[in-house]
Design an enzyme around this catalytic site. Structure first.
Site, short mmCIF file in Angstrom:
data_model
loop_
_atom_site.label_atom_id
_atom_site.label_comp_id
_atom_site.label_asym_id
_atom_site.label_seq_id
_atom_site.Cartn_x
_atom_site.Cartn_y
_atom_site.Cartn_z
N LYS A 113 101.43 40.74 10.35
CA LYS A 113 100.94 42.05 10.80
C LYS A 113 99.83 42.60 9.92
O LYS A 113 99.00 43.35 10.39
CB LYS A 113 102.09 43.06 10.90
CG LYS A 113 103.07 42.72 12.02
CD LYS A 113 103.81 43.91 12.56
CE LYS A 113 104.68 43.48 13.74
NZ LYS A 113 105.52 44.53 14.31
N LYS A 193 105.60 34.35 20.29
CA LYS A 193 106.72 35.08 20.91
C LYS A 193 106.21 36.18 21.83
O LYS A 193 105.14 36.74 21.61
CB LYS A 193 107.67 35.65 19.85
CG LYS A 193 107.15 36.84 19.09
CD LYS A 193 108.28 37.56 18.36
CE LYS A 193 107.77 38.92 17.88
NZ LYS A 193 108.80 39.90 17.60
N LYS A 196 105.46 43.17 22.50
CA LYS A 196 104.94 44.37 23.15
C LYS A 196 103.57 44.75 22.61
O LYS A 196 102.88 45.56 23.21
CB LYS A 196 105.93 45.53 23.01
CG LYS A 196 106.33 45.89 21.62
CD LYS A 196 107.60 46.73 21.65
CE LYS A 196 108.19 46.86 20.26
NZ LYS A 196 109.60 47.17 20.27
P1 ATP Z 1 106.30 43.47 18.45
O1 ATP Z 1 106.36 42.74 19.74
O2 ATP Z 1 105.43 44.68 18.48
O3 ATP Z 1 106.14 42.58 17.27
P2 ATP Z 1 108.99 43.41 18.83
O4 ATP Z 1 108.89 43.19 20.27
O5 ATP Z 1 109.33 42.30 17.91
O6 ATP Z 1 107.71 44.10 18.29
P3 ATP Z 1 110.98 44.96 17.56
O7 ATP Z 1 111.35 46.37 17.71
O8 ATP Z 1 110.33 44.56 16.31
O9 ATP Z 1 110.02 44.58 18.71
O10 ATP Z 1 112.19 44.02 17.87
C1 ATP Z 1 113.38 44.44 18.43
C2 ATP Z 1 114.33 43.27 18.58
O11 ATP Z 1 113.88 42.42 19.61
C3 ATP Z 1 114.48 42.40 17.32
O12 ATP Z 1 115.83 42.06 17.15
C4 ATP Z 1 113.67 41.18 17.65
O13 ATP Z 1 114.15 40.04 17.01
C5 ATP Z 1 113.85 41.08 19.17
N1 ATP Z 1 112.73 40.42 19.79
C6 ATP Z 1 111.47 40.85 19.80
N2 ATP Z 1 110.67 40.00 20.47
C7 ATP Z 1 111.47 38.99 20.91
C8 ATP Z 1 111.26 37.81 21.66
N3 ATP Z 1 110.07 37.49 22.11
N4 ATP Z 1 112.31 37.02 21.92
C9 ATP Z 1 113.52 37.33 21.48
N5 ATP Z 1 113.81 38.44 20.77
C10 ATP Z 1 112.79 39.26 20.47
#
Ligand code: ATP
Ligand code: LTN
Length: 325
Positions: A113, A193, A196
């Site tokens: 990041k 991955k 968002k």
């Molecule tokens: P960003 O996408 O902005 O990096 P994020 O989607 O990872 O953020 P977080 O709030 O950081 O959102 O994550 C919330 C939860 O969702 C965490 O437990 C993370 O491991 C899970 N998570 C996020 N993206 C994925 C994904 N692509 N697949 C599975 N789990 C996910």
């Protein structure tokens, strides 16, 4: 015997997507019956990247409603907003005095990041706040996606270091990752991955996506070369789509492969698009039934319960380190 605790959180930093649902929230549901569960909307984590104040408020409430629509039951679990419990930032400071720069420099999320953004102190310190979240509640089990395991390991390190120096104070937490769906990949790039904060909206399916628009995203999702439906590592795009299919339709990947023998991508994608659209329709109907007032009430009650636990723990911590009562 007192039941063990579980804690997890999601940042209200964007629209939640299928990766958050399948990789995180969905695994929380069965835990509410097994553990004393705390699920937080971690707004103080979200501000480690710039947020618009009005949007942050809106997304914080929306994230709480998503928890409720996904099946978090406030009569079983404590659902609260992180900033409503000031003990999180107090413990953060104390843990900052035992965390080492070298502990944090190793964190891969920070490395990823910070490349594209300003190097904010809060972004660097983010894992220590997460450790505070976990340790305040004497959490035994932390359900997260694979990307967060490194952060839970830091919480373990800090808990051990504190206990060694000041006496047994914190429970050592265990991460719990679900095998399938722990990492849902981007629809436009199966090597990254689903996120968002992705540049293209064709990367993710948001839980708020219009079901028809979501179908189009599936039809446009990248696929690998070859035309048969198989589930293997060297066909990562298809593997990811089969994983999503498998989790939403509760069939094993092998069953799905068998169903599509002799058929092609087009049939497979059309069916997956229908499954996703029907999931979204049902999910959004549940979400629409939860009013802002109802969600606010759940959050107020949750904060009060969480504060009860957190303030007792902080009294113990202050005494251990020698702060004057
Ligand atoms: P960003 O996408 O902005 O990096 P994020 O989607 O990872 O953020 P977080 O709030 O950081 O959102 O994550 C919330 C939860 O969702 C965490 O437990 C993370 O491991 C899970 N998570 C996020 N993206 C994925 C994904 N692509 N697949 C599975 N789990 C996910
Ligand atoms: N950093 C996590 C969100 C988070 C969290 C936590 C998860 C903040 N505090 C405590 C589990 C336990 C993320 O998903 N990005």
């Amino acid at each position: 015997m007192e039941s063990q605790r579980t804690f997890s959180g999601i940042q209200p930093s964007g629209s939640l997507h299928l990766g958050n649902y399948l990789g995180a929230i969905r695994q929380w549901i069965p835990l509410q019956d097994e553990y004393e569960a705390f699920f937080s909307v971690v707004d103080l984590h979200a501000i480690t990247v710039p947020q618009d104040p009005a949007e942050l408020r809106r997304k914080t409430l929306e994230t709480a409603k998503v928890y409720l629509a996904a099946g978090i039951d406030p009569s079983k679990a404590t659902l609260f907003v992180q900033s409503h419990v000031p003990e999180h930032t107090e413990l953060l400071w104390i843990l900052n005095t035992i965390a080492r720069m070298t502990d944090l420099e190793r964190m891969t999320q920070y490395k990823d990041k910070s490349e594209s953004k300003e190097n904010l102190v809060g972004l660097f310190d983010y894992p220590v706040l997460m450790a505070a979240d976990i340790l305040l509640y004497d959490t035994a089990v932390v359900p997260v996606g694979e990307d967060q395991v490194q952060h839970v390991e830091l919480a373990r390190t800090l808990a051990r270091r504190f206990n060694d120096r000041f006496g047994e104070t914190f429970t050592i937490p265990e991460p719990r990752v679900m095998k399938e769906g722990a990492r849902i990949m981007g629809l436009d790039d199966p090597m990254k991955k689903m996120s968002k904060s992705a540049a293209s909206e064709y990367n993710f399916i948001a839980l708020s996506d219009d079901p028809e628009a979501a179908k189009k995203k599936i039809m446009k999702a990248v696929t690998d070369s070859g035309s048969e439906i198989t589930y293997q590592d060297d066909r990562p795009a298809l593997k990811n789509l089969i994983t999503i299919y498998s989790l939403l339709d509760e069939k094993s990947p092998q069953e799905i492969v068998a169903m599509y023998q002799g058929k092609g991508y087009a049939d497979f994608k059309r069916d997956l698009a229908e499954i996703i659209a029907s999931f979204l329709t049902r999910f959004q109907a549940r979400l629409a039934h939860i009013s802002d007032d109802d969600a606010m009430k759940v959050l107020r009650d949750g904060a009060e319960k969480a504060r009860g636990v957190a303030s007792a723990k902080m009294r113990e911590v202050r005494e251990r380190i020698g702060l004057l009562p």
